[in-house]
Motif scaffolding. Structure first.
Motif, PDB file in Angstrom:
ATOM      1  N   ASN A 240      32.805 -28.953  47.547  1.00 41.95           N
ATOM      2  CA  ASN A 240      31.917 -28.621  46.452  1.00 41.95           C
ATOM      3  C   ASN A 240      30.686 -29.510  46.406  1.00 41.95           C
ATOM      4  OD1 ASN A 240      31.278 -27.110  44.101  1.00 41.95           O
ATOM      5  ND2 ASN A 240      31.871 -28.857  42.850  1.00 41.95           N
TER       6      ASN A 240
ATOM      7  N   TRP B 147      27.804 -23.429  40.762  1.00 44.49           N
ATOM      8  CA  TRP B 147      29.109 -23.837  40.262  1.00 44.49           C
ATOM      9  C   TRP B 147      29.014 -24.998  39.275  1.00 44.49           C
ATOM     10  CZ3 TRP B 147      33.063 -20.861  40.323  1.00 44.49           C
ATOM     11  CH2 TRP B 147      33.201 -19.884  41.320  1.00 44.49           C
ATOM     12  N   LYS B 148      28.027 -25.842  39.440  1.00 42.77           N
ATOM     13  CA  LYS B 148      27.846 -26.906  38.452  1.00 42.77           C
ATOM     14  C   LYS B 148      27.416 -26.318  37.111  1.00 42.77           C
ATOM     15  CE  LYS B 148      26.807 -30.703  41.612  1.00 42.77           C
ATOM     16  NZ  LYS B 148      25.804 -31.684  42.084  1.00 42.77           N
ATOM     17  N   ARG B 149      26.491 -25.354  37.144  1.00 46.41           N
ATOM     18  CA  ARG B 149      26.073 -24.696  35.898  1.00 46.41           C
ATOM     19  C   ARG B 149      27.243 -23.947  35.254  1.00 46.41           C
ATOM     20  NH1 ARG B 149      21.677 -22.924  39.006  1.00 46.41           N
ATOM     21  NH2 ARG B 149      22.616 -20.821  38.966  1.00 46.41           N
ATOM     22  N   ARG B 150      28.064 -23.306  36.111  1.00 35.16           N
ATOM     23  CA  ARG B 150      29.185 -22.525  35.576  1.00 35.16           C
ATOM     24  C   ARG B 150      30.206 -23.418  34.896  1.00 35.16           C
ATOM     25  NH1 ARG B 150      32.091 -17.430  38.532  1.00 35.16           N
ATOM     26  NH2 ARG B 150      33.818 -17.161  37.056  1.00 35.16           N
ATOM     27  N   ILE B 151      30.471 -24.590  35.481  1.00 42.66           N
ATOM     28  CA  ILE B 151      31.418 -25.520  34.847  1.00 42.66           C
ATOM     29  C   ILE B 151      30.880 -26.001  33.503  1.00 42.66           C
ATOM     30  CG2 ILE B 151      32.469 -27.799  35.079  1.00 42.66           C
ATOM     31  CD1 ILE B 151      32.621 -27.304  38.082  1.00 42.66           C
ATOM     32  N   ILE B 152      29.593 -26.285  33.444  1.00 38.58           N
ATOM     33  CA  ILE B 152      28.995 -26.744  32.180  1.00 38.58           C
ATOM     34  C   ILE B 152      29.068 -25.644  31.123  1.00 38.58           C
ATOM     35  CG2 ILE B 152      26.839 -27.472  31.101  1.00 38.58           C
ATOM     36  CD1 ILE B 152      26.131 -28.864  33.733  1.00 38.58           C
TER      37      ILE B 152
ATOM     38  N   ASP C  37      30.651 -32.629  45.160  1.00 40.60           N
ATOM     39  CA  ASP C  37      30.676 -33.616  44.079  1.00 40.60           C
ATOM     40  C   ASP C  37      30.793 -35.037  44.603  1.00 40.60           C
ATOM     41  OD1 ASP C  37      30.426 -31.642  42.214  1.00 40.60           O
ATOM     42  OD2 ASP C  37      32.583 -31.460  41.823  1.00 40.60           O
TER      43      ASP C  37
ATOM     44  N   ILE D 221      26.008 -24.804  45.203  1.00 42.95           N
ATOM     45  CA  ILE D 221      26.409 -26.001  44.467  1.00 42.95           C
ATOM     46  C   ILE D 221      25.820 -25.994  43.062  1.00 42.95           C
ATOM     47  CG2 ILE D 221      26.194 -28.518  44.414  1.00 42.95           C
ATOM     48  CD1 ILE D 221      26.287 -28.474  47.463  1.00 42.95           C
ATOM     49  N   GLU D 222      24.539 -25.625  42.964  1.00 42.67           N
ATOM     50  CA  GLU D 222      23.913 -25.571  41.645  1.00 42.67           C
ATOM     51  C   GLU D 222      24.586 -24.532  40.750  1.00 42.67           C
ATOM     52  OE1 GLU D 222      19.860 -24.803  42.438  1.00 42.67           O
ATOM     53  OE2 GLU D 222      19.395 -26.879  43.043  1.00 42.67           O
TER      54      GLU D 222
END
Length: 507
Positions: A453, A275-280, A455, A272-273
């Motif tokens: 995911n 994919w969140k970093r990748r989106i940012i 979210d 989860i961490e």
């Protein structure tokens, strides 16, 4: 009519204290004798008494938890009976042929277990002690665990299970017949009083209604646990030349899966961490990313045994306690697996890792295993246990609706009582939502990606937590309001039943 006020009583009247004492003693005696606790790993008077009192309080506030645990335990005992008892359909020469192929003595099929013996096994009647030497400290240690029904079935197959007859269990059981006779008399007298008040159209207080419902729940629990031994404090130790190797294998199996579960939890957090970093980073124009974390692999048990058995002991310098245990147990666990395979037990390939062979607690409170936890992906699928628990909730809340038109000290308290009962009746809706949520979490459909995911956890987690809090408050409110209502009762609530009008020859 004699003059009386609230807590005092007269010749043909009763006081609030009489109502309180009768209801509380009836409820406490019913719950104390109905609840049959499991056997603890180590019997100590203080902790055992506190756990018994905790179960008693649980049964007085959340009786459906105890009823669900009792039902689930009885079902597990019935499944164990089918596994342990030899099937009449199997021909004798088939059994002898299998024993001959394995170079073993033929199993004894003359003694069949009863439900009493199966319940004894399910409640922790058998224990295993496994000795090992720590690979880090080089100190000898002992693990004491209770054998689960899955482990009992294997021990029965291998012939290493100690024989405990029904007569032995009846002698070991400390059922207080005198106390149960008193409880039965108390229940009958209380029931006659309530029926007599209804027959003469006298008000039945909220506390009497609440107590009647709990007495009914206690009777259901006692009926389900009718054959379960009562108040046992000591398990039967599994001994013999093969018990050490079997115990090592059982512990290795359970601990290795516990290590794997922790790896899965860490992977979910890292995934989860990531994919969140990748989106940012993608929103900032970054086009090159590191590879996503790889999920842990559940290795076959035979491979795990080989890896831990072949690792040099002198390299064991910085491992956690579970890894130390795996390395220490691996040699004897391998021997135990080979011995079980010679007996025809295919535990390495067919055993469900979610069903451990050993446990280290009495496991009296099992509601988490019914509904599963938030941080684990086990226990969220539809099951009979969930259905039974939901059914008991609906029945419990529906019975409290019987006080819909009863006298309450204030309109607010009346509507809070009704709302609490209606909320319990709606439990199937909340239970279905939880099952659907976790079904979506495990789904691979693109449409439910936000759920997978994580979210939407920021919405789902508070929602389900709020439902649980409201559920808990509603349960407590029934008891608190039943007690608080004694401060203002209708005048006729203090009148006693005039038995001469019902039974002319009494009086």
């Amino acid at each position: 009519m004699a003059q009386y006020q609230g807590w005092t009583s007269g010749p043909n009247t009763r006081g609030s204290f009489d109502i309180l004492w009768t209801c509380l003693t009836t409820m406490a005696l019913c719950v104390w004798t109905a609840v049959h606790p499991n056997i603890p790993v180590v019997s100590r008077f203080g902790p055992t008494l506190l756990e018994r009192l905790g179960l008693m309080m649980l049964a007085m506030i959340f009786p459906e938890f105890v009823m669900t645990a009792a039902w689930d335990q009885r079902r597990r005992a019935q499944r164990l009976l089918q596994e342990v008892n030899p099937s009449p359909a199997r021909h004798e020469d088939e059994i002898l042929r299998e024993a001959a192929d394995a170079s073993l003595l033929p199993p004894d099929t003359s003694h069949r277990w009863s439900l009493l013996q199966a319940l004894f096994a399910v409640m922790g009647g058998y224990a295993l002690e496994t000795q090992y030497t720590s690979q880090v400290t080089k100190q000898p240690r002992t693990i004491r665990r209770l054998v689960t029904p899955e482990g009992v079935a294997i021990l029965a197959t291998t012939g290493t299970l100690p024989s405990v007859s029904e007569r032995d269990l009846e002698e070991r059981s400390k059922a207080d017949v005198f106390a149960k006779v008193i409880v039965v008399c108390q229940i009958l007298w209380f029931a006659l009083q309530v029926l007599g008040r209804l027959g003469q159209r006298l008000p039945v207080t909220l506390l009497e209604t609440h107590t009647t419902i709990h007495v009914g729940c206690a009777i259901v629990v006692y009926a389900i646990w009718l054959h379960k031994p009562y108040n046992l404090s000591q398990s039967v130790m599994v001994t013999g030349p093969d018990s050490q190797r079997i115990g090592a294998f059982f512990n290795f199996h359970d601990i290795s899966y516990a290590v794997y579960r922790r790896q899965c939890e860490r992977y979910e957090t890292h995934r989860i961490e990531y994919w969140k970093r990748r989106i940012i980073h993608a929103s900032r124009g970054v086009t090159r990313f590191e590879s996503p974390p790889e999920p842990p692999t559940r290795k076959p048990l035979v491979q795990l045994l080989a890896e831990h058995r072949s690792s040099p002991a002198d390299r064991m310098t910085a491992v956690d306690e579970d890894e130390d245990l795996l390395y220490a147990l691996a040699p004897e666990a391998s021997e135990g697996l080979e011995m079980l395979q010679r007996h025809g037990c295919r535990v390495a390939d067919t055993t469900d890792p979610n069903d451990p062979f050993l446990r280290q607690t009495s496991a009296n409170f099992t509601i988490r295993t019914v509904w599963g936890g938030w941080s684990t992906d086990v226990g969220h699928e539809p099951s009979w246990s969930k259905g039974i628990h939901v059914g008991f909730n609906v029945l419990y809340g529906g019975c409290h609706l019987a006080a819909w038109s009863s006298a309450f000290p204030s309109p607010v308290e009346r509507w809070l009582w009704r709302a609490s009962a209606l909320f319990l009746i709606s439990v199937p809706v909340w239970g279905a939502l939880r099952i659907l949520w976790w079904t979506a979490v495990r789904s691979r459909h693109r449409a439910v990606y936000p759920i997978r995911n994580g979210d939407l956890d920021v919405i789902a987690a508070p929602m389900f937590f709020t439902i649980f809090v409201v559920y808990t408050v509603a349960r407590w409110y029934f008891l608190i309001e039943a007690l608080m209502s004694l401060r203002r009762l209708p005048l006729q609530a203090y009148d006693t039943v005039n038995w001469t009008s019902i039974l002319p020859h009494v009086g």
